[in-house]
Design a protein around this motif. Structure first.
Motif, mmCIF file in Angstrom:
data_model
loop_
_atom_site.group_PDB
_atom_site.id
_atom_site.type_symbol
_atom_site.label_atom_id
_atom_site.label_comp_id
_atom_site.label_asym_id
_atom_site.label_seq_id
_atom_site.Cartn_x
_atom_site.Cartn_y
_atom_site.Cartn_z
ATOM 1 N N HIS A 175 0.869 -1.180 0.000
ATOM 2 C CA HIS A 175 0.000 0.000 0.000
ATOM 3 C C HIS A 175 0.898 1.220 0.000
ATOM 4 O O HIS A 175 1.999 1.201 0.549
ATOM 5 N N PHE A 196 -2.463 0.975 -6.676
ATOM 6 C CA PHE A 196 -3.791 0.415 -6.974
ATOM 7 C C PHE A 196 -3.872 -1.015 -6.450
ATOM 8 O O PHE A 196 -3.433 -1.961 -7.079
ATOM 9 N N CYS A 197 -4.455 -1.163 -5.272
ATOM 10 C CA CYS A 197 -4.313 -2.404 -4.525
ATOM 11 C C CYS A 197 -5.559 -3.277 -4.551
ATOM 12 O O CYS A 197 -5.500 -4.450 -4.210
ATOM 13 N N HIS A 245 -9.559 0.495 -4.119
ATOM 14 C CA HIS A 245 -8.336 1.288 -3.914
ATOM 15 C C HIS A 245 -8.661 2.786 -3.927
ATOM 16 O O HIS A 245 -8.149 3.558 -3.118
ATOM 17 N N MET A 273 -9.560 4.270 -0.768
ATOM 18 C CA MET A 273 -8.576 4.169 0.305
ATOM 19 C C MET A 273 -7.995 5.557 0.552
ATOM 20 O O MET A 273 -6.922 5.906 0.064
HETATM 21 CU CU1 CUA Z 1 -4.049 0.394 -0.819
HETATM 22 CU CU2 CUA Z 1 -4.450 1.274 -2.899
#
Ligand code: CUA
Ligand code: RUQ
Length: 653
Positions: A584, A623-624, A628, A631
C-alpha cells in the motif's frame, strides 16, 4: 609526446567514424532476424526468463534487473539515489542509507554489479555495487532485492576498481581511481607526484550475514586504479588491479597519462596481507567513513561513523604486491575460469596481453625483476606473458569467458565484440555492436563456471537504434546467442542510466529464495501498529506521531483532527497484509516528500510539516484493490494557536 597526441586523435576520429554510421549500413536487415531468432528471445506471457541480469544504472545511482533472454525490465533497485517510486531515501527508515562522512548524499555513479560467489561460482545470495563519486560499496540482498548495507570507502577518490569479489566472497575489493592525499589534507595539486597515494581497500564480508567491514587498505603509489578481478583456482588468494597514469600526471591527462608504453597490473597477495595483519605489521590511521545497515527486523537503517582504518605499506611488506607490466593504459583485467590467465585490456593498444599466473609465480620465485616502483618489484614482462591476441580490434575494454575455452572482448572504438581462443590466442569470430560497447556480460562470465549461452553487450551510444526521444537516448544493451561457433545478435533493449557492467545468474539460483512478504509478527519497528485496534495519534510537544494501518481497502484512522501548523508530523504506516505483491502507498497533499510504498508486514514513516491550515486529503498510491480509490482520508490542520483537540477515527468509533 607527439606520437601520443596523434594516437589520441586517431582514437577520437575512430569513435566518430564508428558511431556516426546510419543503422541501415551496419545493422542486420530485419529479414536477417529470421523467426527462429525471434523465438529465441520470446518468453511467452506467464512464462519466466531463464536468467536474471543485474545491470548497473550508472549515473542514475540505481541497479536494474532484467530477464534474459526477453530483455524485460523486472525491477529497479534504488541503491545510491533517492527513488520517489519506492520512497527509498525519502522515508525516515532508509534516509540513513545515504549518509556519508559528507552528510546525506542522495546520488552516486554506480558502475559494477558483482554477485557473491561460493567456491568461485555465483551463489545468488547478494549482489554488490560500487558508488564511484563519493566512494561507497552497497550490498543488495537477493531475497528482498533491496539495498541492505552501504559502506563508505575512506581515503579514496573515484571508487572505480570495485567491488570485485574473491572466490568465496571473503572480500569485496574497492580501489581508488584517483590518487589523492593520504590521509586527505590540504596541499598543492602540483605536488601530486610522489605525494598522492592510491588506496586499495579489502572489505571483509561476513559469511552468514553478508555484513561488511573494512579489513585493511594497501597503500599504493599515486597511480590511477581502473578495474580489478580476483584470482580463482590456482590464483585464489590474489587480486589484480589495472593501473593507468603511472606517469603521475595531474593535468591534461589525455596526453599526460598516455606517455608510458606500459602501465601495470598490480597483483596483490591478500593471503599474505592477512599474515601481515596477523603479525601486526599495519598502521592504524584516522579515517572518517559511514557504515549504514538496514535492519531486517525493524526495517530501519542506522548509520555509524567509523574512525580509523588499518593500512599496509607494500614497501614494508615484502611479497605483498608485484607489478605486471602491461601495454597501454589497461582498463579491464579479467581472469579466466581456471585462474591461470590474466587478460589486460590496454585501451590504447590493438593487442590484448595475457599473463600467465604460473609464470608470474615463477618470476617471483626467480627474482626476475625489472627494477621497482616505490619499493614494489616490477616483474620482467617477457617472463610472464602467456600470449598476445594480435590486432584483435581497437580500444579493448573488457573480457568475459564462456567456460568452453573462449574469451570475448569488447572493443569500444571499433565497436565490436571479438571472440578468441584462450591458449591459441586466435580470433575466432567478431560481431558488431550498436554502438561503442563498454562492458559485456556472460552469466557467470567472470566466475569459475560461466553459463556461456548468452552474451549481453552494454553500449554507450544508442543513436538510431530506437524511435528518437529528443537529444537524450537511453543507453542500450544487446543480447547475443553465443551457444554456437558464431555469435548471433538476438535483441536490443534500452537500459536505465549507463549500463557499465552487469552480472547474470540462472533464475533457479535466486527465485526460490525470494521473499513474498514480511511476517507481521516479526516486525520489530518501534512504531509498528500490528492490529487495527492499536491505531492512535500521539502528541509530544509539537511532534505528532500517527500510528496508521493499511489493509484492503482502508487506511486507519481516516479522519484526524488536532494537527497544527508548525507541527512535525510522522506518519508511521504499517501494512497489515500478509500476501504477496500487496503493497500500500501513502501520500498527503503538500508533503515535502515522496510517497511511502509499504510492503506487506512492513512499517514505514513519512515526515511532513504542515505549513498552512486547511483540510488535507491523503490516499493510497498503489492500486491495490477494487476499492483502492476509496482508500483515502483527511487530516485537519488548524492554526498554531488553535485548541482543536487531538482526535482520530475511522467509521463511527
Ligand atoms: Cu491500498 Cu491502494
Ligand atoms: S567501466 S565501460 Cu566502470 Cu569499463 Cu564502464
Amino acid at each position: 609526446m607527439k606520437k601520443s597526441i596523434k594516437t589520441i586523435l586517431c582514437l577520437s576520429i575512430g569513435i566518430t567514424m564508428f558511431t556516426g554510421c546510419k543503422q541501415n549500413t551496419q545493422a542486420p536487415s530485419n529479414s536477417a532476424l529470421a523467426s527462429d531468432v525471434a523465438s529465441k528471445v520470446y518468453v511467452a506471457p506467464g512464462e519466466y526468463d531463464e536468467f536474471y541480469a543485474f545491470v548497473s544504472g550508472g549515473f542514475s545511482g540505481q541497479m536494474s534487473v532484467y530477464g534474459i533472454p526477453s530483455g524485460r525490465l523486472l525491477k529497479v533497485i534504488p541503491v545510491f539515489s533517492q527513488d520517489a517510486e519506492k520512497g527509498y531515501g525519502y522515508n525516515e527508515e532508509t534516509k540513513p542509507m545515504l549518509n556519508t562522512s559528507f552528510g546525506f548524499i542522495p546520488w552516486d555513479d554506480a558502475h559494477h554489479p558483482e554477485l557473491s560467489q561460493t567456491a568461485g561460482e555465483t551463489d545468488g545470495r547478494w549482489v554488490f555495487i560500487n558508488g564511484n563519486n563519493t566512494p561507497r560499496i552497497a550490498r543488495i540482498d537477493l531475497t528482498t532485492f533491496e539495498t541492505a548495507e552501504i559502506i563508505e570507502i575512506p581515503n579514496s577518490g573515484g571508487n572505480h576498481s570495485s567491488p570485485f569479489t574473491t572466490e568465496n566472497t571473503e572480500y569485496v575489493v574497492a580501489g581508488t581511481r584517483f590518487a589523492v592525499p593520504y590521509p586527505q589534507k590540504d596541499m598543492s595539486i602540483k605536488e601530486y607526484k610522489g605525494n598522492f597515494k592510491g588506496a586499495l581497500t579489502f572489505i571483509d564480508v561476513e559469511e552468514e550475514t553478508g555484513h561488511m567491514e573494512v579489513a585493511f587498505q594497501v597503500l599504493m603509489p599515486g597511480f590511477n586504479y581502473d578495474l580489478a578481478h580476483s584470482g580463482k583456482g590456482k590464483s585464489h588468494g590474489w587480486t589484480f588491479f589495472t593501473t593507468y597514469n603511472t606517469e603521475e600526471s595531474n593535468t591534461l591527462m589525455e596526453v599526460g597519462a598516455s606517455q608510458n608504453d606500459k602501465d601495470y597490473i598490480a597483483a596483490i597477495n591478500w593471503k599474505k596481507a592477512e599474515e601481515y595483519i596477523e603479525q601486526g605489521k599495519f598502521k592504524t590511521i584516522p579515517a572518517q567513513y559511514a557504515h549504514n545497515v538496514y535492519d531486517e527486523k525493524t526495517h530501519i537503517a542506522t548509520s555509524e561513523m567509523k574512525k580509523e582504518v588499518r593500512v599496509l605499506d607494500p614497501a614494508e611488506c615484502p611479497g605483498l604486491v608485484y607489478f605486471l607490466p602491461t601495454p597501454k593504459s589497461p582498463h579491464g583485467v579479467d581472469v579466466d575460469p581456471t585462474g591461470e590467465y590474466i587478460v589486460g585490456n590496454g585501451k590504447l593498444s590493438a593487442d590484448l596481453t595475457v599473463h600467465s599466473f604460473s609464470k608470474v609465480l615463477a618470476a617471483i620465485e626467480n627474482n626476475s625483476f625489472d627494477g621497482e616502483a616505490y619499493g614494489i618489484p616490477i616483474l620482467k614482462m617477457d617472463e610472464i606473458v602467456a600470449g598476445v591476441v594480435e590486432q584483435a580490434g581497437l580500444g579493448p575494454l573488457h573480457t568475459e569467458f564462456d567456460g568452453k575455452g573462449n574469451a570475448y572482448t569488447t572493443f569500444f572504438i571499433s565497436s565490436e565484440v571479438v571472440k578468441w581462443n584462450v591458449g591459441s590466442w586466435e580470433v575466432a569470430d567478431r560481431a558488431p555492436t550498436y554502438y561503442s560497447v563498454g562492458h559485456l556480460m556472460i552469466p557467470g562470465g567472470d566466475s569459475k563456471k560461466p553459463e556461456g549461452k548468452y552474451l549481453v553487450a552494454l553500449n554507450k551510444i544508442t543513436k538510431d537504434r530506437y524511435l528518437p526521444t529528443g537529444p537524450e537516448l537511453n543507453h542500450s544493451a544487446q543480447l547475443y546467442d553465443i551457444s554456437g561457433d558464431k555469435m548471433e545478435l538476438l535483441l536490443d533493449f534500452p537500459t536505465i542510466g549507463e549500463p557499465h557492467y552487469a552480472q547474470g545468474i540462472s533464475a533457479s539460483k535466486v527465485m526460490n529464495k525470494s521473499k513474498k512478504y514480511y511476517p507481521i509478527d516479526d516486525n520489530a519497528h518501534p512504531h509498528a501498529t500490528k492490529s487495527e485496534s492499536d491505531v492512535k495519534v500521539v502528541r509530544e510537544g509539537n511532534v505528532v506521531r500517527i500510528y496508521m494501518t493499511a489493509i484492503r481497502s482502508h487506511l486507519n484512522p481516516d479522519n484526524i483532527e488536532g494537527i497544527k501548523v508548525g507541527d512535525k508530523v510522522y506518519v508511521h504506516l504499517t501494512n497489515l497484509e500478509q500476501d504477496w505483491d500487496v503493497p500500500h502507498g501513502f501520500s498527503i497533499m503538500g508533503a515535502q516528500n515522496a510517497e511511502l510504498l509499504v510492503m506487506p508486514g512492513q512499517t514505514e514513516t513519512l515526515y511532513w510539516e504542515p505549513k498552512q491550515e486547511g483540510v488535507y486529503p491523503f490516499y493510497c498510491t498503489d492500486f491495490c484493490s477494487a476499492l483502492h480509490q476509496e482508500m483515502q482520508g483527511y487530516i485537519r490542520v488548524s492554526p498554531a494557536n488553535a485548541n482543536v483537540p487531538l482526535k482520530w477515527s475511522m467509521g463511527d468509533d
